[in-house]
Design a protein around this motif. Structure first.
Motif, PDB file in Angstrom:
ATOM      1  N   GLU A   1      54.004  32.473  -8.237  1.00 54.18           N
ATOM      2  CA  GLU A   1      53.560  31.690  -9.385  1.00 54.18           C
ATOM      3  C   GLU A   1      53.799  32.516 -10.641  1.00 54.18           C
ATOM      4  OE1 GLU A   1      49.264  30.306 -10.942  1.00 54.18           O
ATOM      5  OE2 GLU A   1      49.837  29.371  -9.032  1.00 54.18           O
ATOM      6  N   PHE A   2      54.226  31.831 -11.727  1.00 55.61           N
ATOM      7  CA  PHE A   2      54.495  32.536 -12.969  1.00 55.61           C
ATOM      8  C   PHE A   2      54.037  31.671 -14.128  1.00 55.61           C
ATOM      9  CE2 PHE A   2      56.969  34.096 -16.528  1.00 55.61           C
ATOM     10  CZ  PHE A   2      56.986  35.471 -16.338  1.00 55.61           C
TER      11      PHE A   2
ATOM     12  N   VAL B   1      51.610  36.860 -19.835  1.00 48.60           N
ATOM     13  CA  VAL B   1      51.478  35.833 -18.806  1.00 48.60           C
ATOM     14  C   VAL B   1      51.066  36.481 -17.492  1.00 48.60           C
ATOM     15  CG1 VAL B   1      53.262  34.430 -19.916  1.00 48.60           C
ATOM     16  CG2 VAL B   1      53.884  35.975 -18.063  1.00 48.60           C
ATOM     17  N   ASN B   2      50.480  35.671 -16.634  1.00 48.02           N
ATOM     18  CA  ASN B   2      50.081  36.138 -15.310  1.00 48.02           C
ATOM     19  C   ASN B   2      51.060  35.655 -14.252  1.00 48.02           C
ATOM     20  OD1 ASN B   2      47.713  37.540 -16.059  1.00 48.02           O
ATOM     21  ND2 ASN B   2      46.580  35.611 -16.169  1.00 48.02           N
ATOM     22  N   ALA B   3      51.290  36.495 -13.267  1.00 48.50           N
ATOM     23  CA  ALA B   3      52.135  36.144 -12.136  1.00 48.50           C
ATOM     24  C   ALA B   3      51.383  36.448 -10.849  1.00 48.50           C
ATOM     25  CB  ALA B   3      53.443  36.921 -12.177  1.00 48.50           C
TER      26      ALA B   3
ATOM     27  N   ASN C   1      53.062  28.256 -13.300  1.00 48.91           N
ATOM     28  CA  ASN C   1      54.107  27.426 -12.706  1.00 48.91           C
ATOM     29  C   ASN C   1      54.362  27.875 -11.275  1.00 48.91           C
ATOM     30  OD1 ASN C   1      55.207  25.765 -15.083  1.00 48.91           O
ATOM     31  ND2 ASN C   1      55.256  27.847 -15.892  1.00 48.91           N
ATOM     32  N   LYS C   2      54.302  26.949 -10.333  1.00 49.93           N
ATOM     33  CA  LYS C   2      54.603  27.277  -8.950  1.00 49.93           C
ATOM     34  C   LYS C   2      56.077  27.594  -8.818  1.00 49.93           C
ATOM     35  CE  LYS C   2      54.151  25.574  -4.214  1.00 49.93           C
ATOM     36  NZ  LYS C   2      53.730  24.440  -3.357  1.00 49.93           N
ATOM     37  N   ILE C   3      56.398  28.697  -8.127  1.00 51.31           N
ATOM     38  CA  ILE C   3      57.778  29.150  -7.995  1.00 51.31           C
ATOM     39  C   ILE C   3      58.261  28.868  -6.572  1.00 51.31           C
ATOM     40  CG2 ILE C   3      59.361  31.092  -8.196  1.00 51.31           C
ATOM     41  CD1 ILE C   3      57.999  30.193 -10.830  1.00 51.31           C
ATOM     42  N   GLY C   4      59.157  27.881  -6.458  1.00 51.53           N
ATOM     43  CA  GLY C   4      59.698  27.546  -5.137  1.00 51.53           C
ATOM     44  C   GLY C   4      60.932  28.344  -4.791  1.00 51.53           C
TER      45      GLY C   4
END
Length: 381
Positions: free
Chosen positions: A331-332, A356-358, A335-338
């Motif tokens: 996630e970044f 930002v958080n990841a 936003n979900k990272i597929g």
């Protein structure tokens, strides 16, 4: 016998009537699919030569209409040396009162005029570092000098300006988003200095990412229209004579695989190029790829999801935040990272200097990482 004869006659008449109706309906259907061109007597069926894009001269017509707007770009780069270290020595030349020797490198590329007042679009790598740029335009006895108005290294686009003293032929920009895999395209350019060479092919794929030297391209059109050194910057045209791509790169290890920057990319930055506005792009400094079956097995993941970090640039925001090779970004910035493309899109949507958080999986553990977005430096992927 007479009765049977009458019955046979009736059957034949009915069959003829049905066949006539079917034939008329069929002809109307064909007319609907392939309407006759305006001016045809009686509105007859269109022939193969009359169907758009099918006639034997369809490509030749496009080429004759568009070629005058395709130009050859010649560049010269002053390297400041002749190749002879003794003769080039500045003290030697000063002692004997000789001018300093200079050696020039020459380059060739392609481009095309996009407006009557002389704006020319080409690749940034065609004119990068050039001390002198001249453009060969159809109908002019001499090459015209050109200046760089704006350039974008990351997108590999450059806008030049000619002062021709009169209106020039130009090419209309098409919508690359509407082109389909399998559509016919035409490439015009100057491979190996052979000006106005025409090649044809189809769109082989869309949205291709490739890396050439230190430049990372994204969302390119792939085509099997032959593209060779010197084609760079030339137009990739549809059968309406509209530019749908800018021929940019080839696969050196394969024949028949070329790549073009789609016009949808050009449309986003054209005004910036005209105003010499350098785009600021967000960056965190990681190389990633999508998680595949091999990564699932080696990292002990549950499924093929996320962006696998395969490299971290020293001193980058990712490095300062503690990201490591082998991390999987799930996630970044909420936003979900597929996959890797999802991460690229999420980074692009960020503002420079934003924090930002990841969410990252490392050794099967999920952890949160804070990253400060930076401006992407030149010459870094």
């Amino acid at each position: 016998m007479y009765t049977n004869w009458r019955r046979t006659l009736v059957i034949v008449a009915v069959a003829a009537l049905i066949a006539g109706v079917m034939f008329a309906g069929g002809c109307q259907l064909v007319k609907d699919l392939y309407p006759a061109k305006q001016g045809d007597e009686g509105g007859g069926l269109a022939t193969a030569e009359q169907l758009p894009g099918v006639g034997p001269d369809a490509i030749a017509d496009v080429v004759s209409q568009t070629s005058p707007a395709v130009v050859k770009i010649s560049t010269r780069i002053n390297t400041g040396a002749s190749g002879n270290p003794f003769v080039d020595d500045p003290f030697f030349r000063q002692f004997f009162g000789l001018p300093q020797r200079q050696r020039e490198q020459e380059g060739l590329g392609s481009g095309f005029i996009i407006s009557a007042d002389g704006y020319v679009l080409t690749n940034e790598h065609v004119v990068d570092g050039a001390d002198e740029i001249t453009v060969t335009v159809t109908g002019f006895d001499q090459d015209l000098p050109a200046r760089v108005v704006g350039a974008d290294y990351d997108l590999d686009l450059a806008l030049l300006k000619l002062d021709a003293g009169k209106d020039l032929p130009f090419l209309p920009m098409g919508n690359s988003d509407q082109i389909r895999v399998g559509n016919w395209v035409i490439a015009i350019g100057n491979p190996y200095g052979l000006d106005h060479t025409v090649t044809t092919g189809v769109i082989s794929a869309k949205g291709r990412p490739i890396a050439v030297n230190d430049r990372q391209y994204e969302n390119l059109l792939q085509t099997d229209a032959s593209i060779n050194p010197g084609n760079s910057g030339g137009p990739l045209l549809n059968l309406r004579g509209e530019v749908v791509g800018i021929n940019t790169a080839i696969n050196a290890e394969a024949q028949g695989i070329g790549f073009a920057i789609p016009t949808s990319t050009v449309a986003r930055v054209l005004e910036d190029l005209k105003n010499n506005v350098i785009a600021v792009r967000p960056w965190i400094g990681v190389q990633v790829r999508s998680v595949d079956e091999d990564a699932i097995r080696s990292l002990g993941l549950d499924k093929a999801e996320g962006a696998l970090v395969v490299g971290v640039i020293s001193g980058s925001p990712a490095d300062k935040a503690g990201l490591r090779q082998g991390d999987v970004i799930m996630e970044f910035n909420a936003n979900k990272i597929g996959n890797a493309d999802d991460l690229v899109a999420a980074i692009k949507a960020c503002q420079v200097n934003a924090s930002v958080n990841a969410l990252v999986v490392r050794k099967k553990e999920l952890r949160s990482v804070s990253i400060t977005i930076a401006e992407k430096p030149r010459n870094i992927n």
